[in-house]
Scaffold this active site. Structure first.
Site, PDB file in Angstrom:
ATOM      1  N   GLY A 231       0.827  -1.199   0.000  1.00 23.88           N
ATOM      2  CA  GLY A 231       0.000   0.000   0.000  1.00 23.88           C
ATOM      3  C   GLY A 231       0.861   1.249   0.000  1.00 23.88           C
ATOM      4  N   THR A 233       3.125   4.494   1.240  1.00 24.50           N
ATOM      5  CA  THR A 233       4.215   4.697   2.200  1.00 24.50           C
ATOM      6  C   THR A 233       3.677   5.280   3.504  1.00 24.50           C
ATOM      7  OG1 THR A 233       5.879   4.950   0.479  1.00 24.50           O
ATOM      8  CG2 THR A 233       6.358   5.970   2.597  1.00 24.50           C
ATOM      9  N   VAL A 235       0.773   4.772   5.055  1.00 24.72           N
ATOM     10  CA  VAL A 235       0.210   3.713   5.899  1.00 24.72           C
ATOM     11  C   VAL A 235       1.282   2.678   6.233  1.00 24.72           C
ATOM     12  CG1 VAL A 235      -1.544   1.913   6.062  1.00 24.72           C
ATOM     13  CG2 VAL A 235      -2.089   4.088   4.962  1.00 24.72           C
ATOM     14  N   GLU A 253       5.703  -3.323   0.746  1.00 25.65           N
ATOM     15  CA  GLU A 253       5.812  -2.886  -0.645  1.00 25.65           C
ATOM     16  C   GLU A 253       4.950  -1.649  -0.771  1.00 25.65           C
ATOM     17  OE1 GLU A 253       4.768  -1.876  -4.051  1.00 25.65           O
ATOM     18  OE2 GLU A 253       3.746  -3.801  -4.258  1.00 25.65           O
ATOM     19  N   CYS A 287       1.163   0.531  -8.456  1.00 23.25           N
ATOM     20  CA  CYS A 287       2.333   1.055  -7.750  1.00 23.25           C
ATOM     21  C   CYS A 287       3.514   1.262  -8.684  1.00 23.25           C
ATOM     22  CB  CYS A 287       2.730   0.119  -6.604  1.00 23.25           C
ATOM     23  SG  CYS A 287       3.121  -1.568  -7.137  1.00 23.25           S
TER      24      CYS A 287
END
Length: 487
Positions: A231, A233, A235, A253, A287
């Site tokens: 998810g 950065t 969180v 990741e 992402c």
């Protein structure tokens, strides 16, 4: 008809202990697609308990037996591709081509997991101690907490659980609130139908307002021994900090600010096609999506003209239409954030080369911006949407500088007709992944996947993924005679 789903705990479909439910909204129509159980901390405790109880039996299941389950699940997944495509369109606005790719890769992740279940477990070490075998042995952690996102729900949900399960862990999966079915319940259905024993994989869905409490309870539980999260950065920093407080290894990741570097000798038609795919697949909600196309000055104008012309023709609209390329953002809030990035950039001097107009149904048109500068939010922030920027570079060295002007180092691409030159540039990019003569959106289940810098740590995939979800132990065996002691 609205779909209704419950939690999956110990192989059973059960309501939340509180009886609470939450709505799963179609981002294109704004209508309720599904109603799912909204777990609380009591449900987390039940799910972790089921995983803990199932661990010893699952860890001792033979590798070939585990492999058979994953291979059967892969076949079932492919048989249910049409259902998966429907789920992605309704839950997250995924267009058909993206959903088909998700389904195919998720099936191959299962096949890679089957191979991982029979991978070597360790090695014999050199030793100076007479009569002794010295061994390095990999063993499963126990219960793994898996937190998976909505944007590639079939791929990332499956990646979050497949290798952890294959090496003998049990898993509690918390899918995104935006894709509780495609990212969680649907995947568990397939695995359970393939013969996965009860309790080995448990799925807890939750209301958005309860996410913090649910995640905190899950990571804090002493029976959970490893965590993985894909998810943002923002969180991920919270997840990593909480896991560290409880001394738990974590795979993160996270966000990317990904560049496609186009050198002066690039084939322009190929570069335009690569940039279009890498920037706008899944409306840029990957992402690995291209946030910045960095182009040598000598070809920048021609590239930008060709790129903008192609981008302006991309079919945009209903994700259930098989011809649609640009579907909606995951929700109206995400679409509005993208428009704010455009407005901020234009107010500070950026120019719109394509797109930019406001649309309904959480849609954002494929948009190209030029003349972006560090004063603009879009220059630094991850876009995560159907916008990209084109930046001119004075040289290959300058292109590397621009690509590295971020703390987010997930992936990158380099386009050049000189492979040796491309490799040289690739080696100087501070990213966890780089593709020479391809764009950044690439994924294979057997490859080590993960970022550098603030894009996270640890790796999914291949041997690196096996290592991430098993702990290394040193074991010695005194096989000849007795050890000698000084007193």
């Amino acid at each position: 008809m609205t779909i209704t789903r419950e939690l999956i705990i110990n192989g059973e479909h059960v309501p939340a202990a509180s009886g609470k439910t939450t709505e799963d909204i179609n981002p294109y129509t704004g209508e309720v697609y599904a109603t799912v159980a909204a777990a609380g901390t009591e449900d987390v405790n039940r799910a972790v308990g089921a995983a803990a109880d199932a661990f010893e039996s699952w860890a001792s299941t033979s590798p070939s037996a585990r492999a058979r389950i994953f291979l059967r699940a892969a076949d079932l997944f492919e048989e249910r591709t049409d259902q998966a495509i429907e789920l992605m369109a309704q839950e997250v606005g995924g267009v058909s081509s993206w959903a088909q790719f998700n389904a195919a890769l998720a099936a191959n992740i299962l096949r890679s997991a089957a191979a991982a279940s029979t991978a070597p477990l360790g090695e014999v070490l050199a030793t100076d101690l007479p009569g002794k075998y010295s061994l390095a042995v990999r063993q499963p952690y126990g219960v793994v907490a898996a937190l998976a996102p909505w944007n590639a729900p079939l791929i990332l949900g499956m990646r979050a659980v497949a290798i952890p399960l294959a090496v003998g862990n049990t898993v509690v999966l918390k899918p995104s609130e935006d894709a509780p079915l495609a990212c969680g319940l649907f995947l568990a259905d397939v695995l359970l139908d393939a013969g996965l024993p009860a309790g080995v994989l448990n799925v807890i869905t939750n209301a958005r307002d309860d996410a913090s409490d649910v995640v905190t309870a899950l990571i804090s539980d002493d029976r959970v021994r490893c965590v993985n999260f894909t998810g943002s950065t923002k969180v991920g920093r919270i997840v990593g900090t909480l896991a560290a407080q409880h001394i738990k290894p974590t795979v993160l990741e996270l966000s990317g600010k990904n560049s496609l570097v186009v050198l002066d000798d690039a084939d322009l038609d190929y570069a335009v096609n690569a940039a279009t795919f890498g920037a706008y697949m899944n409306a840029g909600q990957i992402c690995m999506s291209i946030d910045r196309v960095i182009v040598d000055n000598s070809i920048a104008d021609e590239f930008t003209d060709r790129f903008a012309a192609k981008v302006a023709t991309l079919p945009t609209g209903d994700p259930t239409d098989p011809n649609t390329v640009i579907g909606p953002a995951v929700n109206a809030k995400a679409a509005e954030r993208q428009y704010q990035l455009i407005d901020d950039a234009v107010a500070k001097g950026a120019k719109i080369a394509a797109g930019g107009q406001k649309l309904n149904h959480a849609l954002v048109p494929a948009t190209v911006l030029t003349d972006t500068t560090p004063e603009m939010s879009i220059y630094h922030d991850e876009i995560f949407g159907s916008i990209t920027t084109v930046l001119p570079a004075k040289s290959a060295k300058d292109a590397i500088r621009l690509a590295n002007d971020t703390k987010l180092g997930l992936t990158a691409g380099v386009i050049t007709e000189n492979v040796s030159r491309g490799i040289s540039v690739a080696q100087r990019l501070r990213t966890g992944i780089v593709h020479v003569n391809d764009q950044p959106v690439n994924d294979e289940p057997m490859a080590p996947f993960g970022g550098a810098q603030n894009s996270g740590y640890g790796r999914f995939g291949g041997q690196a993924g096996i290592n991430s979800f098993s702990e290394l132990r040193w074991v010695t065996v005194q096989q000849k005679g007795h050890a000698q002691f000084p007193f």
